[in-house]
Enzyme design. Structure first.
Site, PDB file in Angstrom:
ATOM      1  N   ARG A 109       0.847  -1.183   0.000  1.00  0.00           N
ATOM      2  CA  ARG A 109       0.000   0.000   0.000  1.00  0.00           C
ATOM      3  C   ARG A 109       0.886   1.237   0.000  1.00  0.00           C
ATOM      4  O   ARG A 109       2.007   1.220   0.489  1.00  0.00           O
ATOM      5  CB  ARG A 109      -0.905   0.009   1.226  1.00  0.00           C
ATOM      6  N   GLY A 160      -7.352  -2.070  -6.206  1.00  0.00           N
ATOM      7  CA  GLY A 160      -8.651  -1.540  -5.846  1.00  0.00           C
ATOM      8  C   GLY A 160      -8.851  -0.110  -6.288  1.00  0.00           C
ATOM      9  O   GLY A 160      -8.131   0.401  -7.162  1.00  0.00           O
ATOM     10  N   VAL A 214     -11.513  -7.742  -2.766  1.00  0.00           N
ATOM     11  CA  VAL A 214     -12.243  -8.906  -2.273  1.00  0.00           C
ATOM     12  C   VAL A 214     -13.582  -8.491  -1.681  1.00  0.00           C
ATOM     13  O   VAL A 214     -14.531  -9.277  -1.643  1.00  0.00           O
ATOM     14  CB  VAL A 214     -11.377  -9.665  -1.242  1.00  0.00           C
ATOM     15  N   ASP A 215     -13.698  -7.223  -1.244  1.00  0.00           N
ATOM     16  CA  ASP A 215     -14.952  -6.737  -0.655  1.00  0.00           C
ATOM     17  C   ASP A 215     -16.041  -6.495  -1.690  1.00  0.00           C
ATOM     18  O   ASP A 215     -17.199  -6.268  -1.332  1.00  0.00           O
ATOM     19  CB  ASP A 215     -14.714  -5.418   0.092  1.00  0.00           C
ATOM     20  N   MET A 226     -14.746  -9.930   6.042  1.00  0.00           N
ATOM     21  CA  MET A 226     -14.244  -8.716   5.421  1.00  0.00           C
ATOM     22  C   MET A 226     -15.402  -7.903   4.851  1.00  0.00           C
ATOM     23  O   MET A 226     -16.428  -8.450   4.457  1.00  0.00           O
ATOM     24  CB  MET A 226     -13.231  -9.060   4.326  1.00  0.00           C
ATOM     25  N   GLY A 227     -15.196  -6.595   4.791  1.00  0.00           N
ATOM     26  CA  GLY A 227     -16.210  -5.687   4.287  1.00  0.00           C
ATOM     27  C   GLY A 227     -16.119  -4.363   5.019  1.00  0.00           C
ATOM     28  O   GLY A 227     -16.840  -4.125   5.983  1.00  0.00           O
ATOM     29  N   TYR A 256      -7.662 -13.165   7.125  1.00  0.00           N
ATOM     30  CA  TYR A 256      -6.456 -13.407   6.341  1.00  0.00           C
ATOM     31  C   TYR A 256      -6.454 -14.792   5.704  1.00  0.00           C
ATOM     32  O   TYR A 256      -5.803 -15.008   4.672  1.00  0.00           O
ATOM     33  CB  TYR A 256      -5.222 -13.199   7.215  1.00  0.00           C
ATOM     34  N   ILE A 281      -9.170 -16.109   4.401  1.00  0.00           N
ATOM     35  CA  ILE A 281     -10.052 -15.994   3.240  1.00  0.00           C
ATOM     36  C   ILE A 281      -9.343 -15.328   2.071  1.00  0.00           C
ATOM     37  O   ILE A 281      -9.409 -15.786   0.925  1.00  0.00           O
ATOM     38  CB  ILE A 281     -11.332 -15.228   3.622  1.00  0.00           C
ATOM     39  N   ARG A 282      -8.653 -14.232   2.330  1.00  0.00           N
ATOM     40  CA  ARG A 282      -8.078 -13.488   1.216  1.00  0.00           C
ATOM     41  C   ARG A 282      -6.808 -14.126   0.667  1.00  0.00           C
ATOM     42  O   ARG A 282      -6.349 -13.769  -0.423  1.00  0.00           O
ATOM     43  CB  ARG A 282      -7.812 -12.045   1.625  1.00  0.00           C
TER      44      ARG A 282
END
Length: 465
Positions: free
Chosen positions: A163, A188, A219-220, A263-264, A382, A384-385
């Site tokens: 980032r 993103g 992913v969101d 996540m979201g 972590y 999941i992604r």
């Protein structure tokens, strides 16, 4: 309808893309030694994809009339009969930014394979390591189909990701120094904003002919305009395991609650779709819907009744839900003090899962002291992604990557490839960078969630807590 009983047809408002000036070269795919495309394979420049496909045919409102008269349209994605780049001169840079997302490696792999195998680019494809900062730290590596052969089978980001690190002048200087004439950004909305700035700076300098293409990654699923972002369906699938585990834990304990944080940050799509897919969830909390804890109609009132009826309950909460309820001085911050920003400029959220677990325990101790109560908190973020993309996302990533290649080779620039109403299209990068995709709590999907969980609407007069 008009006086003759006919429904007036809308006019199209084409969202045009910048194009690079260059020679019109016959598409090399037409001369591919193994694949012989049919006449319908190539896309006409006049083919468009409509953003709105559902219309009210009645003249009930002025707004409806305006929408019928002007419908947003985008260039349809796909190979053109003529291209602006000679494959022998292509020097393409590929980079990834932001958090991990299932399918990232597949996108990079298919960009490399597509440029090499579809268009015959040889020795001109490069990966930029570790996001934007890799441009000016000279972390550039050559890529070919052999190097990326198995990348789609692995999670993570093989090129590395980060980032921040965006330095416009140094990045464009590096693009010029390396002689890159195609740049593919995978990331993103923040990455797309940066790529849009690169596109504008390249055009401002005048002497550079660089096609800048983006492939949205989140992913969101919170990037707007496009139907969905790659990796989202894999994330929903992986979330099922966490919900199933929470359900088993809750069901196995007396007065048990399984609390699962998904996540979201600004959009609750994963929580919503995982709830619909699981059918084991009793309450789904998302950023788009406020809730309160105590009192009639609150979360705890609902949970107590559900526990007494079923012996257990499962709660799914998106990470951005309930942020206004958490005291800013809480120690549940994900990054110490909370309410700050990360290197991408995104707000750092407080840990709603840990806070909600503590609040549940305090509530039960205050109102139901002496009764057994168990809360099992699961945070699979972590896990999941970091998983590899599933079959559906792998296919989607492949088609997104190939669409981006076709657009860049045709000379389009400053665009993002994505699906709109199931059709692949080229969308202006600025538009995607600024558009949001929150859950529409007035549509059918949220109604389905409410019908499955029977959770309250969390609406009451007066202050909430």
């Amino acid at each position: 309808m008009d006086d003759d009983g006919e429904t007036p047809m809308p006019s199209l408002e084409l969202h045009k893309l910048p194009t690079l000036a260059g020679a019109a070269i016959p598409n090399p795919i037409a001369r591919h030694p193994l694949y012989h495309p049919s006449p319908s394979f190539f896309i006409s420049p006049t083919d468009v994809v409509l953003r709105d496909i559902l219309f009210d045919a009645s003249p009930a409102s002025a707004a409806g009339e305006r929408r019928r008269r002007h419908v947003a349209a985008y260039h349809r994605a796909g190979p053109r009969r003529e291209v602006a780049f000679d494959p022998a001169t292509v020097r393409a840079a590929i980079f990834t930014c932001g958090g991990l997302c299932p399918g990232t490696n597949t996108v990079v792999r298919e960009l490399v394979v597509g440029l090499s195998e579809l268009y015959g680019v040889r020795g001109g494809v490069f990966g930029v390591r570790n996001g934007y900062r890799g441009f000016y730290s000279d972390e550039v590596v050559p890529l070919d189909p052999a190097a990326v052969e198995h990348w789609h089978k692995a999670g993570g980001a093989a090129l590395g990701t980060s980032r921040g690190g965006f330095d416009l002048a140094r990045i464009v200087d590096a693009i010029e120094r390396h002689g890159f004439n195609q740049v593919y950004a995978v990331g993103g909305d923040g990455t797309m904003r940066g790529a849009a700035r690169i596109h504008r700076e390249v055009r401002r300098r005048g002497r550079l002919a660089v096609a800048v293409a983006g492939i949205p990654k989140t992913v969101d699923n919170d990037v707007g305009v496009v139907d969905w972002s790659f990796g989202f369906h894999t994330a929903v699938e992986a979330a099922q395991q966490a919900i199933a585990a929470g359900h088993v834990e809750a069901e196995s304990a007396a007065n048990g609650v399984g609390l699962v944080k998904l996540m979201g940050r600004s959009a609750g799509h994963i929580a919503l779709h995982a709830t619909l897919s699981s059918r084991d969830v009793d309450c789904c909390l998302i950023p788009e819907e406020d809730f309160y804890l105590r009192g009639a109609g609150g979360l705890f009132d609902f949970l107590y009744r559900r526990i007494k009826d079923n012996g257990h309950a499962v709660v799914v909460v998106a990470e951005g839900a309930g942020q206004r309820l958490i005291p800013r001085t809480t120690t549940t911050s994900a990054s110490g003090a909370g309410a700050g920003a990360d290197e991408s400029g995104n707000e750092t959220f407080l840990d709603v899962g840990a806070w909600l677990k503590a609040e549940m325990r305090a509530w039960w101790e205050e109102e139901h002291a002496g009764e057994v109560f168990t809360v099992k908190y699961i945070d699979p973020t972590y896990m999941i992604r970091a998983v590899p993309a599933n079959a559906g996302d792998n296919l989607y990533c492949t088609l997104l990557a190939h669409a981006a290649i076709h657009g860049a080779m045709a000379g389009y620039t400053g665009f993002v490839s994505g699906t709109i109403n199931g059709n692949y299209a080229y969308i202006p990068m600025d538009e995607v960078a600024e558009a949001k995709n929150p859950v529409d709590t007035k549509d059918h999907k949220w109604a389905w969630v409410r019908s499955i969980t029977n959770q309250p609407d969390f609406i009451r007069a007066g202050p909430t807590s």
